[in-house]
Design an enzyme around this catalytic site. Structure first.
Site, short mmCIF file in Angstrom:
data_model
loop_
_atom_site.label_atom_id
_atom_site.label_comp_id
_atom_site.label_asym_id
_atom_site.label_seq_id
_atom_site.Cartn_x
_atom_site.Cartn_y
_atom_site.Cartn_z
N ARG A 145 10.72 -0.33 11.99
CA ARG A 145 10.10 -0.48 12.10
C ARG A 145 10.05 -1.28 13.29
O ARG A 145 10.75 -2.39 12.74
CB ARG A 145 8.93 0.02 11.79
CG ARG A 145 8.06 0.86 10.81
CD ARG A 145 7.88 0.90 9.95
NE ARG A 145 6.24 -0.43 10.42
CZ ARG A 145 4.86 -0.40 10.13
NH1 ARG A 145 5.12 0.41 8.55
NH2 ARG A 145 4.14 -0.43 10.55
N LYS A 193 0.61 -1.44 0.36
CA LYS A 193 0.32 -0.03 -0.26
C LYS A 193 1.05 1.21 0.18
O LYS A 193 0.55 1.94 -1.09
CB LYS A 193 -1.13 -0.25 0.82
CG LYS A 193 -2.02 -1.12 1.38
CD LYS A 193 -2.82 -0.74 2.24
CE LYS A 193 -2.19 -0.70 3.25
NZ LYS A 193 -1.36 -1.74 4.62
N ARG A 247 11.55 -5.93 4.51
CA ARG A 247 11.17 -4.66 5.12
C ARG A 247 12.09 -4.29 6.83
O ARG A 247 11.72 -3.20 6.66
CB ARG A 247 9.29 -3.88 5.49
CG ARG A 247 9.36 -2.95 5.23
CD ARG A 247 8.06 -2.92 4.68
NE ARG A 247 7.48 -2.19 6.32
CZ ARG A 247 6.12 -2.43 6.20
NH1 ARG A 247 5.09 -2.04 5.04
NH2 ARG A 247 5.11 -2.73 7.48
N ARG A 278 -9.34 0.83 9.35
CA ARG A 278 -8.94 -0.95 9.47
C ARG A 278 -10.53 -1.13 10.12
O ARG A 278 -9.69 -2.45 11.24
CB ARG A 278 -7.61 -0.14 10.32
CG ARG A 278 -6.37 -0.56 9.34
CD ARG A 278 -5.52 -0.80 10.65
NE ARG A 278 -3.83 -1.25 10.78
CZ ARG A 278 -3.05 -0.90 9.93
NH1 ARG A 278 -3.36 0.68 9.52
NH2 ARG A 278 -2.08 -1.24 9.74
N ARG A 325 -0.60 -8.67 13.79
CA ARG A 325 -1.05 -7.78 12.62
C ARG A 325 -1.90 -8.23 11.98
O ARG A 325 -2.13 -7.78 11.42
CB ARG A 325 0.38 -7.17 12.21
CG ARG A 325 0.90 -5.73 12.97
CD ARG A 325 1.99 -4.94 12.88
NE ARG A 325 2.06 -4.64 11.88
CZ ARG A 325 2.97 -4.14 10.79
NH1 ARG A 325 4.34 -4.84 11.45
NH2 ARG A 325 3.09 -4.25 9.58
P1 AMP Z 1 0.96 0.54 9.35
O1 AMP Z 1 2.18 2.05 9.14
O2 AMP Z 1 -0.65 0.64 8.38
O3 AMP Z 1 1.19 -0.14 8.45
O4 AMP Z 1 0.29 1.04 10.72
C1 AMP Z 1 1.42 0.45 11.65
C2 AMP Z 1 0.53 0.49 12.93
O5 AMP Z 1 -0.37 2.02 13.66
C3 AMP Z 1 -0.42 -0.61 12.90
O6 AMP Z 1 -0.45 -1.55 13.19
C4 AMP Z 1 -1.34 -0.22 14.19
O7 AMP Z 1 -0.90 -0.15 15.63
C5 AMP Z 1 -1.31 1.56 14.09
N1 AMP Z 1 -2.37 2.04 12.74
C6 AMP Z 1 -2.26 2.53 11.13
N2 AMP Z 1 -3.37 3.01 11.16
C7 AMP Z 1 -4.54 2.49 12.11
C8 AMP Z 1 -6.02 2.33 12.19
N3 AMP Z 1 -6.32 3.02 10.69
N4 AMP Z 1 -6.56 1.96 12.94
C9 AMP Z 1 -6.10 2.19 14.04
N5 AMP Z 1 -4.48 1.52 14.87
C10 AMP Z 1 -3.88 2.05 13.42
#
Ligand code: AMP
Length: 192
Positions: free
Chosen positions: A134, A14, A128, A89, A146
């Protein structure tokens, strides 16, 4: 306004595809993951609260991310449109987003769903982790958590938009440029 959701599990590409899409279509990129990581880096109260969830591979509470998105929409009132990445999400987030856009006399045009199988996702996240810095990428248990959270809490978001016939599946296993042209062909058809 022309609004897109780029949908798919963690590691489906994404972020990579979003960067290319916002450049091509002049959209504002709204990644809740990126916004949260910024808060985390600055050690704001929101960032400190979010960190405990992110580090466990859990979702940050809905009201926190919905608040962030609401502010971002207001800050970019004259945007041509938005590309939502990693948001919504949960179905509660999707319903809140629909309402926020409705207030702006707008809606989601398309949900582009990147299909990638789970073993490939884990492999990509392991790779990654070598460069992303991260902590939630580095640990395979958190990665699997996740994916689990994605299946239980996030997949229903696709069902929500499917009711409105807005979801289009694109093969996310192909090369980056092939995936990109798959995505743009659907977007161009929608714009035309
Ligand atoms: P991402 O970079 O989108 O993989 O997000 C990393 C982490 O941020 C996720 O595993 C969640 O803990 C948190 N996170 C990101 N976007 C959301 C969302 N829309 N709702 C809840 N938690 C989020």
């Amino acid at each position: 306004m022309f609004n897109l959701i780029l949908f798919g599990p963690p590691g489906s590409g994404k972020g990579t595809q979003s960067a290319k899409l916002v450049e091509k279509y002049g959209l504002i990129h709204l990644s809740t993951g990126d916004l949260l990581r910024k808060e985390l880096k600055l050690k704001t109260p929101l960032g400190v609260e979010a960190q405990q969830f992110i580090d466990k591979g859990q979702l940050v509470p809905d009201e926190v991310v919905i608040g962030m998105i609401s502010s971002a929409l207001d800050e970019n009132a004259s945007a041509r449109g938005f590309l939502f990445d990693g948001f919504p999400r949960t179905t509660a987030q999707a319903e809140a987003l629909d309402k926020l856009l409705e207030l702006k006399k707008s809606s989601i045009a398309l949900v582009l769903f990147l299909d990638v199988n789970e073993e490939e996702l884990i492999q990509r996240l392991i790779n990654r982790a070598k460069t992303s810095g991260r902590s939630d990428d580095a640990d395979e248990t958190i990665q699997r958590k996740r994916q689990d959270v994605y299946r239980k809490e996030t997949l229903p978001v696709a069902a929500h938009y499917d009711k409105f016939k807005k979801v289009i599946h694109v093969d996310g296993m192909a090369e980056i440029d092939v995936v990109f042209s798959g995505l743009t062909s659907h977007i161009d058809k929608k714009i035309a």
